[in-house]
Motif scaffolding. Structure first.
Motif, PDB file in Angstrom:
ATOM      1  N   LEU A  95      45.200  50.535  22.305  1.00 30.23           N
ATOM      2  CA  LEU A  95      45.327  51.589  21.293  1.00 30.23           C
ATOM      3  C   LEU A  95      46.714  52.231  21.344  1.00 30.23           C
ATOM      4  N   THR A  96      47.141  52.610  22.525  1.00 30.50           N
ATOM      5  CA  THR A  96      48.396  53.350  22.631  1.00 30.50           C
ATOM      6  C   THR A  96      49.612  52.515  22.221  1.00 30.50           C
ATOM      7  N   THR A  97      49.567  51.197  22.474  1.00 31.35           N
ATOM      8  CA  THR A  97      50.701  50.361  22.053  1.00 31.35           C
ATOM      9  C   THR A  97      50.780  50.228  20.539  1.00 31.35           C
ATOM     10  N   LEU A  98      49.702  50.569  19.850  1.00 35.18           N
ATOM     11  CA  LEU A  98      49.706  50.571  18.380  1.00 35.18           C
ATOM     12  C   LEU A  98      49.911  51.977  17.827  1.00 35.18           C
ATOM     13  N   ASP A  99      50.370  52.884  18.698  1.00 35.16           N
ATOM     14  CA  ASP A  99      50.650  54.274  18.319  1.00 35.16           C
ATOM     15  C   ASP A  99      49.420  55.035  17.828  1.00 35.16           C
ATOM     16  N   ALA A 100      48.237  54.648  18.299  1.00 32.13           N
ATOM     17  CA  ALA A 100      47.038  55.409  17.966  1.00 32.13           C
ATOM     18  C   ALA A 100      47.081  56.767  18.655  1.00 32.13           C
ATOM     19  N   ARG A 101      46.458  57.760  18.034  1.00 36.38           N
ATOM     20  CA  ARG A 101      46.461  59.123  18.569  1.00 36.38           C
ATOM     21  C   ARG A 101      45.023  59.566  18.851  1.00 36.38           C
ATOM     22  N   LEU A 102      44.813  60.148  20.032  1.00 39.41           N
ATOM     23  CA  LEU A 102      43.500  60.694  20.359  1.00 39.41           C
ATOM     24  C   LEU A 102      43.276  61.973  19.547  1.00 39.41           C
ATOM     25  N   LEU A 103      42.170  62.007  18.816  1.00 40.91           N
ATOM     26  CA  LEU A 103      41.832  63.183  18.020  1.00 40.91           C
ATOM     27  C   LEU A 103      40.912  64.128  18.785  1.00 40.91           C
ATOM     28  N   GLU A 104      39.800  63.598  19.295  1.00 42.37           N
ATOM     29  CA  GLU A 104      38.824  64.460  19.961  1.00 42.37           C
ATOM     30  C   GLU A 104      37.775  63.612  20.661  1.00 42.37           C
ATOM     31  N   GLU A 105      37.070  64.248  21.587  1.00 41.34           N
ATOM     32  CA  GLU A 105      35.860  63.658  22.147  1.00 41.34           C
ATOM     33  C   GLU A 105      34.703  64.010  21.222  1.00 41.34           C
ATOM     34  N   ALA A 106      33.722  63.140  21.133  1.00 42.85           N
ATOM     35  CA  ALA A 106      32.584  63.368  20.241  1.00 42.85           C
ATOM     36  C   ALA A 106      31.353  62.694  20.820  1.00 42.85           C
ATOM     37  N   VAL A 107      30.255  62.829  20.112  1.00 43.53           N
ATOM     38  CA  VAL A 107      28.976  62.273  20.541  1.00 43.53           C
ATOM     39  C   VAL A 107      28.303  61.651  19.327  1.00 43.53           C
ATOM     40  N   THR A 108      27.665  60.510  19.515  1.00 49.24           N
ATOM     41  CA  THR A 108      26.945  59.896  18.408  1.00 49.24           C
ATOM     42  C   THR A 108      25.666  60.667  18.102  1.00 49.24           C
ATOM     43  N   ALA A 109      25.102  60.402  16.937  1.00 48.02           N
ATOM     44  CA  ALA A 109      23.732  60.818  16.663  1.00 48.02           C
ATOM     45  C   ALA A 109      22.803  60.083  17.643  1.00 48.02           C
ATOM     46  N   PRO A 110      21.603  60.588  17.875  1.00 53.58           N
ATOM     47  CA  PRO A 110      20.695  59.934  18.844  1.00 53.58           C
ATOM     48  C   PRO A 110      20.028  58.682  18.257  1.00 53.58           C
ATOM     49  N   ASP A 111      20.867  57.774  17.767  1.00 52.37           N
ATOM     50  CA  ASP A 111      20.392  56.590  17.050  1.00 52.37           C
ATOM     51  C   ASP A 111      20.797  55.287  17.746  1.00 52.37           C
ATOM     52  N   TYR A 112      21.238  55.350  19.007  1.00 52.09           N
ATOM     53  CA  TYR A 112      21.869  54.185  19.629  1.00 52.09           C
ATOM     54  C   TYR A 112      21.312  53.908  21.030  1.00 52.09           C
TER      55      TYR A 112
END
Length: 609
Positions: free
Chosen positions: A499-516
């Motif tokens: 990710l970082t070598t493609l200049d991606a940026r971390l936006l935030e930590e998150a959580v999925t819906a309880p569907d997985y």
């Protein structure tokens, strides 16, 4: 030794009781869900207004449900919720404020099921204008809830009990319905927030219809942030509801730099002689300008004409359809005012209906042109306030006046957010409503939360201070694509460099819906596979959201090896993002690690072994 209930009452003095604060307290361990639920029941007893709730759950059952909650990542973890009594809750009667109509549902409405899956605890069913017909809150055989802000005023309807329950501090969140303004007028009269979502955004399966083509479930809360958090949980398509729409809820946005708000042309507003309401609206407009909004006049006349269609046109026939058998067999079982209004629905002909539909479509086109150049319009939520005595003496005309700025909204497929704006010198609350085209619910919340905070008003009827306004979450750029990563691409993990070598940026930590479900795959380096299952039947999985340019996203996706692929991930707050999913065949024999709640926790445990 003090009981859980007494301890919770003592601790309540030190808590700003928004949904967000309650969830934070539960996660931090300073309060438990059971203590919070016990506090709600104690407050209901102390408030002592039997007209707010038509039925309450057995307290022991609610406490047991709260004690069973084991996942603090749930977005509404332990939040007590009240539900308008035209929305099904399994095991509690649905009356629509008409005892002769009452039935006992065997299963929850879709929206209640989603609330439970998100960690909410249903407390009881609230009073309403019978069959959700009215904006006043006085048309019920179960009594008239006292307005906790100013006792002589009507509580507002039809969602009277739900609004009063939040304003009085009995629950931090409640459900209403809104066909003609029932989720907005009570919000103003109780100094709280009322969110009327875009049609079809929330399922109406398990909701007693008023006008089925126009109905929506609405949300009452103390803040816009709380309302949006609840909307995120409840929104989403439902195959059992033919009026459901697959509309993704956008994330909360920051206050725009060049906000354009529509206000009616000079002389078009109606206040029915209420100078205090007129002055309060003028002050609200000045507040918007001070916040940086550009106020642009638009023609309100087509909106007024649309509003008249709701009760003067054939849409009353939809209300008649719901209770025509009851009207035929037991007309005395229906409230006299409700009966007078609804019987009129038997008269329109098919020709009348088509004529009104043709006119409505023309008015929609006119309204679309007005709205196209605006971010939203801002109107008084209601033009004035009325006492209970006044409404009982003149029930139909005064009710109609309260719907001046609400009746057209669903006919024109708009979303709305009612916000407290001022406390008038006479002690009555005044509110404004933001309205926009369908699908802009989150944008209205992003705008409205700033306005509400700027008023400095206390919350509801209990003089609770507003919490500090938090910054809107970091957003991806307008051209960026957001991708959810759950395993080896997490920051600090083995494949994060892709990710970082493609200049991606971390936006935030998150959580999925309880569907997985999350599985440990047999790969090098180790990777998980996340599989989507039935909604609410899985686990909430922690992940990270990263932003990438379209070109980088294409490069990244092209390099993903099977059995992984990119699909659409549903987050706990209702947002959606592209992210890693696994082919079902690949999980045969793989270890189910869902109980860890995420890849990091599993890898940390594995490192200890």
């Amino acid at each position: 030794m003090a009981s859980d209930a007494s301890r919770s009452r003592d601790e309540a003095k030190h808590v700003t009781e928004t949904v967000a604060a309650i969830v934070a307290a539960h996660r931090a361990g300073t309060m438990t869900p059971a203590q919070t639920v016990a506090r709600s029941y104690q407050r209901i007893r102390e408030h002592n207004d039997p007209a707010i709730f038509i039925s309450l759950r057995d307290e022991k059952d609610a406490l047991a449900e709260a004690e069973r909650l084991a996942d603090p990542t749930l977005p509404l973890y332990g939040v007590p919720v009240a539900v308008k009594d035209n929305i099904d809750v399994a095991g509690l009667p649905t009356t629509a404020a008409c005892p002769a109509f009452s039935y006992l549902p065997e299963q929850d409405s879709t929206v209640v099921a989603k609330l439970r899956a998100a960690g909410a605890v249903i407390i009881g069913k609230t009073n309403l204008d019978q069959f959700a017909t009215g904006l006043v809150g006085v048309r019920s055989p179960y009594g008239i809830p006292r307005n906790p802000v100013r006792g002589d005023l009507v509580p507002g309807g039809s969602s009277s009990g739900s609004a009063v329950a939040v304003s009085a501090g009995l629950v931090p969140l409640s459900l209403g319905t809104d066909t003609a303004g029932s989720g907005r007028v009570p919000a103003m009269l109780n100094n709280i927030v009322g969110l009327k979502p875009s049609l079809g955004l929330i399922s109406t399966t398990g909701v007693v219809p008023a006008c089925r083509t126009l109905d929506c479930v609405s949300i009452f809360s103390l803040t816009a942030d709380d309302a949006l958090a609840a909307l995120a949980v409840m929104s989403g398509p439902d195959q059992s509801d033919p009026y459901s729409r697959d509309r993704a809820l956008a994330p909360l946005a920051s206050f725009p730099a060049k906000l354009k708000l529509g206000i009616p042309q000079t002389g078009q507003l109606k206040f029915f002689g209420d100078r205090e309401a007129e002055e309060a609206y003028g002050e609200a407009c000045k507040r918007w300008q001070a916040l940086g909004a550009n106020l642009v006049e638009f023609d309100l006349a087509p909106f007024y004409e649309t509003a008249r269609l709701l009760y003067e046109g054939p849409w009353v026939a939809e209300r008649y359809l719901v209770i025509r058998d009851l009207l035929a067999s037991s007309p005395e079982a229906v409230h006299p005012v409700t009966r007078e209004i609804t019987v009129g629905g038997s008269r329109p002909t098919a020709a009348d209906t088509f004529s009104a539909l043709y006119r409505l479509e023309a008015l929609r086109r006119v309204a679309e042109r007005s709205l196209a150049q605006l971010d939203a319009i801002v109107l008084p939520t209601a033009p004035t306030v009325y006492s209970t005595a006044d409404v009982l003496a003149n029930p139909i005309e005064l009710n109609s006046r309260l719907g001046t700025y609400t009746n057209f909204v669903n006919l024109l497929d708009m979303c709305g957010l009612a916000l407290p704006a001022a406390m008038r010198p006479d002690g009555a609350p005044f509110g404004i409503t933001l309205l926009a085209r369908a699908g802009r619910d989150a944008e209205l919340a992003g705008i409205g939360r700033v306005f509400h905070a700027d008023t400095g008003l206390t919350l509801g009827a209990n003089s609770l201070p507003q919490p500090p306004l938090t910054a809107a979450p970091t957003q991806a750029g307008s051209d960026d694509i957001t991708i959810a990563v759950v395993g080896a691409h997490l920051s600090g993990m083995a494949l994060n460099h892709e990710l970082t070598t493609l200049d991606a940026r971390l936006l935030e930590e998150a959580v999925t819906a309880p569907d997985y479900r999350l599985y440990a795959l047999d790969t090098t380096p180790p990777k998980p596979g996340m599989l989507r299952i039935e909604a609410g039947a899985g686990a909430a999985i922690k992940l990270e959201l990263w932003a990438m340019s379209p070109a980088a996203f294409g490069t990244f996706v092209a390099a993903i090896p099977p059995p992984l692929s990119i699909g659409t991930i549903r987050l706990a707050d209702g947002r959606q993002a592209k992210g890693f999913i696994v082919e079902p065949a690949a999980i045969q024999g793989a270890k189910d690690i869902s109980a860890y709640g995420g890849w990091r926790a599993f890898m940390a445990e594995r490192a200890k072994a």
